[in-house]
Scaffold this active site. Sequence first.
Site, PDB file in Angstrom:
ATOM      1  N   HIS A  43      59.584 147.369  86.724  1.00 36.71           N
ATOM      2  CA  HIS A  43      59.046 146.467  85.703  1.00 36.71           C
ATOM      3  C   HIS A  43      60.193 146.140  84.740  1.00 36.71           C
ATOM      4  O   HIS A  43      61.098 146.951  84.554  1.00 36.71           O
ATOM      5  CB  HIS A  43      57.928 147.226  84.979  1.00 36.71           C
ATOM      6  CG  HIS A  43      57.132 146.425  84.010  1.00 36.71           C
ATOM      7  ND1 HIS A  43      57.529 146.225  82.708  1.00 36.71           N
ATOM      8  CD2 HIS A  43      55.940 145.786  84.138  1.00 36.71           C
ATOM      9  CE1 HIS A  43      56.610 145.500  82.079  1.00 36.71           C
ATOM     10  NE2 HIS A  43      55.634 145.225  82.916  1.00 36.71           N
ATOM     11  N   ASP A  50      58.586 156.373  85.338  1.00 37.06           N
ATOM     12  CA  ASP A  50      57.693 155.386  84.748  1.00 37.06           C
ATOM     13  C   ASP A  50      56.325 155.575  85.414  1.00 37.06           C
ATOM     14  O   ASP A  50      56.117 155.166  86.559  1.00 37.06           O
ATOM     15  CB  ASP A  50      58.244 153.978  84.977  1.00 37.06           C
ATOM     16  CG  ASP A  50      57.287 152.892  84.486  1.00 37.06           C
ATOM     17  OD1 ASP A  50      56.136 153.229  84.115  1.00 37.06           O
ATOM     18  OD2 ASP A  50      57.683 151.711  84.482  1.00 37.06           O
ATOM     19  N   GLN A  94      51.773 153.059  86.129  1.00 35.32           N
ATOM     20  CA  GLN A  94      50.777 152.770  87.169  1.00 35.32           C
ATOM     21  C   GLN A  94      50.236 154.025  87.843  1.00 35.32           C
ATOM     22  O   GLN A  94      49.139 153.998  88.388  1.00 35.32           O
ATOM     23  CB  GLN A  94      51.371 151.834  88.235  1.00 35.32           C
ATOM     24  CG  GLN A  94      51.735 150.450  87.725  1.00 35.32           C
ATOM     25  CD  GLN A  94      50.531 149.669  87.207  1.00 35.32           C
ATOM     26  OE1 GLN A  94      49.384 149.900  87.593  1.00 35.32           O
ATOM     27  NE2 GLN A  94      50.783 148.743  86.297  1.00 35.32           N
ATOM     28  N   LYS A 102      46.234 151.116  80.029  1.00 34.48           N
ATOM     29  CA  LYS A 102      46.073 150.969  81.477  1.00 34.48           C
ATOM     30  C   LYS A 102      45.183 152.061  82.053  1.00 34.48           C
ATOM     31  O   LYS A 102      45.040 152.196  83.268  1.00 34.48           O
ATOM     32  CB  LYS A 102      47.446 151.011  82.163  1.00 34.48           C
ATOM     33  CG  LYS A 102      48.321 149.795  81.865  1.00 34.48           C
ATOM     34  CD  LYS A 102      49.606 149.875  82.651  1.00 34.48           C
ATOM     35  CE  LYS A 102      50.668 148.936  82.135  1.00 34.48           C
ATOM     36  NZ  LYS A 102      50.428 147.528  82.460  1.00 34.48           N
ATOM     37  N   CYS A 149      56.115 140.614  85.536  1.00 37.47           N
ATOM     38  CA  CYS A 149      57.200 141.300  84.821  1.00 37.47           C
ATOM     39  C   CYS A 149      58.108 142.045  85.788  1.00 37.47           C
ATOM     40  O   CYS A 149      58.589 143.144  85.481  1.00 37.47           O
ATOM     41  CB  CYS A 149      56.667 142.268  83.771  1.00 37.47           C
ATOM     42  SG  CYS A 149      55.791 141.455  82.452  1.00 37.47           S
TER      43      CYS A 149
HETATM   44  C1  LIG Z   1      55.224 150.037  86.176  1.00 33.07           C
HETATM   45  C2  LIG Z   1      55.089 149.554  84.771  1.00 33.07           C
HETATM   46  N1  LIG Z   1      55.972 149.947  83.846  1.00 33.07           N
HETATM   47  C3  LIG Z   1      55.874 149.540  82.576  1.00 33.07           C
HETATM   48  C4  LIG Z   1      54.884 148.706  82.143  1.00 33.07           C
HETATM   49  C5  LIG Z   1      54.862 148.277  80.707  1.00 33.07           C
HETATM   50  O1  LIG Z   1      53.738 148.732  80.067  1.00 33.07           O
HETATM   51  P1  LIG Z   1      53.479 148.306  78.547  1.00 33.07           P
HETATM   52  O2  LIG Z   1      53.365 146.809  78.558  1.00 33.07           O
HETATM   53  O3  LIG Z   1      52.186 148.963  78.214  1.00 33.07           O
HETATM   54  O4  LIG Z   1      54.611 148.778  77.754  1.00 33.07           O
HETATM   55  C6  LIG Z   1      53.950 148.263  83.069  1.00 33.07           C
HETATM   56  C7  LIG Z   1      52.881 147.330  82.641  1.00 33.07           C
HETATM   57  O5  LIG Z   1      52.612 146.312  83.242  1.00 33.07           O
HETATM   58  C8  LIG Z   1      54.051 148.694  84.410  1.00 33.07           C
HETATM   59  O6  LIG Z   1      53.177 148.295  85.335  1.00 33.07           O
END
Ligand SMILES: Cc1ncc(COP(=O)(O)O)c(C=O)c1O
Lengths: 412, 142
Positions: free
Chosen positions: A125, A203, A206, A229, A369
Amino acid sequence: MQRSIVNSYELRNDFPIFRKKINGKDLVYLDNASTTQKPYTVIESITDFYSNYNSNIHRAVYQLAEEATKMYEQSREKIANFINARPEEIIFTRNTTESINLIAHSWARLNLKKDDGVAITEIEHHSNIVPWQILSQEIGTRLEYVGIDENGFLDLEHMIELISSKKIKLVSLSHMSNVLGTIVPIERIIRIAHANGIPVIVDGAQSVPHMPVNVKNMDCDFLVFSAHKMLGPTGVGVLYAKKEYLDKMKPFLGGGDMIKEVFKFHTNYNEVPYKFEAGTPNIADVVGFGAAIEYLEKIGMENIRKHEIYLTDYALESMLSLKYVTIYGPRDPKDRGGVISFNIADIHPHDLATIMNDHGIAIRSGHHCAQVLMQRLDVPATSRASFYIYNTKEEIDKFVNAIKEAGRIFKI
Amino acid sequence: MSDDIYREIILDHYRNPRNKGKLENADVTVHDSNPLCGDEIDIHLKVDGGVISDVKFEGKGCAISQASASMLTELVMGKDLKIVKDLKKEEILENIGLTNLGPARIKCALLSLKVLKVGMVKYYSENDPQSAEQISSESSLY
Ligand SMILES: Cc1ncc(COP(=O)(O)O)c(C=O)c1O
């Protein structure tokens, strides 16, 4: 096909949003990788906090403030328990993005130097790409990408090669892709990285909401995720880090709450985790997050994972029966989360999303993203359906029928 | 609803775009994209004696953005460049028969108009700086 243990038909009644109609149809919410819906218990816990406990934490000695502080710290304990960490290893941030930036700023910036390699992957992401690019510009670290194969699996050999090359000083990667759903062999990667003395950031944005995650078993050095999430409110994120790292890290923001004593020209910082929580935090939403964790634990993370395997299996099978559907990522639901990225002939994802909306179906379209991944897949955009505990087999049927409807409208 | 949006004519312009491609010797070329959707449009203009003697577009994106670009090139081909400043978004939406789009998709439909207007201003500022300022102030973005 195995059956699901989660009764999503009954669970739905816990979520007020499902009373809403979109274009006269029941809402079919399939954008859970982006953010999830909230059950009554979460919404009510926030109302309850503001109605009965509202006050600032950690500072006052009157009863209200003591109660509020206790509720805030109880959430920390619930979350620690949820991932098998200790409460002092849990830092509240705004979201996953802020957590990663905190690590980059307060650890990586001070412990890495010019030409040190930071390894990430092509499935990341933007929140796990841009902070490392900024770091490269600031201190001259070198960003390295581990690729994926045509089925969306990580190129593990390349990862191992990089890790053993001695050039890499930090690995940061997604546990589960928010586009392909790929679940990476995280424990193996961490083991190999540690054998080479390299810390690993996971990270979990998900993975933590959708499967059991245990930081002790995994042995990651950092884990980051977002409350929104996983049924919780927006505006709350988590940074887990091993205490040995937190103790050595410098503050991220300076101000109230993160201090022990302030003098004219220097300050003694508070202990962890408070050292990293400057200013009045998002108290009510942290309390709400605690309610979300309770809700998830009642269902059980193993059961949630099984339910999503069941839905994903059914969806993949139905979609693959349509010739004009292209699906990205691993085929076996055991290798992936409940996230399906796809394209339909020459229908652009945004056009598909518009057609889906006619049927009350919310799917995501775009680059999610993850533009580096889109470039790797050589597609400008994909459509994405992502599932959670409240999604049903019947909703997947509606979704697949809407795909057929799009095929009819576009005369495919 | 979608049946009203994705009519025969939109699909036809999407799959068989008119005036698509590069324009050798273009007097101006302008590019823009829609960060939400990733739609991209380039417009090339050839101007002779104040008249759009040729116009071509390149782009990728959704049916709405690409079909509307194709229809827009047909609309302005051979016209006085100055009329571009008076083109209203309502006219364009009517011209392509999409008057019922939601706010997110309207951006797709109007991306090519935005690019064309920027192209017009750019042409004047490069070739006729005196009238450029006035034209640019008279031209509402949409
Ligand atoms: C794998 C992953 N990392 C990071 C994020 C970023 O999350 P946040 O927007 O809550 O900071 C997301 C959100 O879409 C994600 O799917």
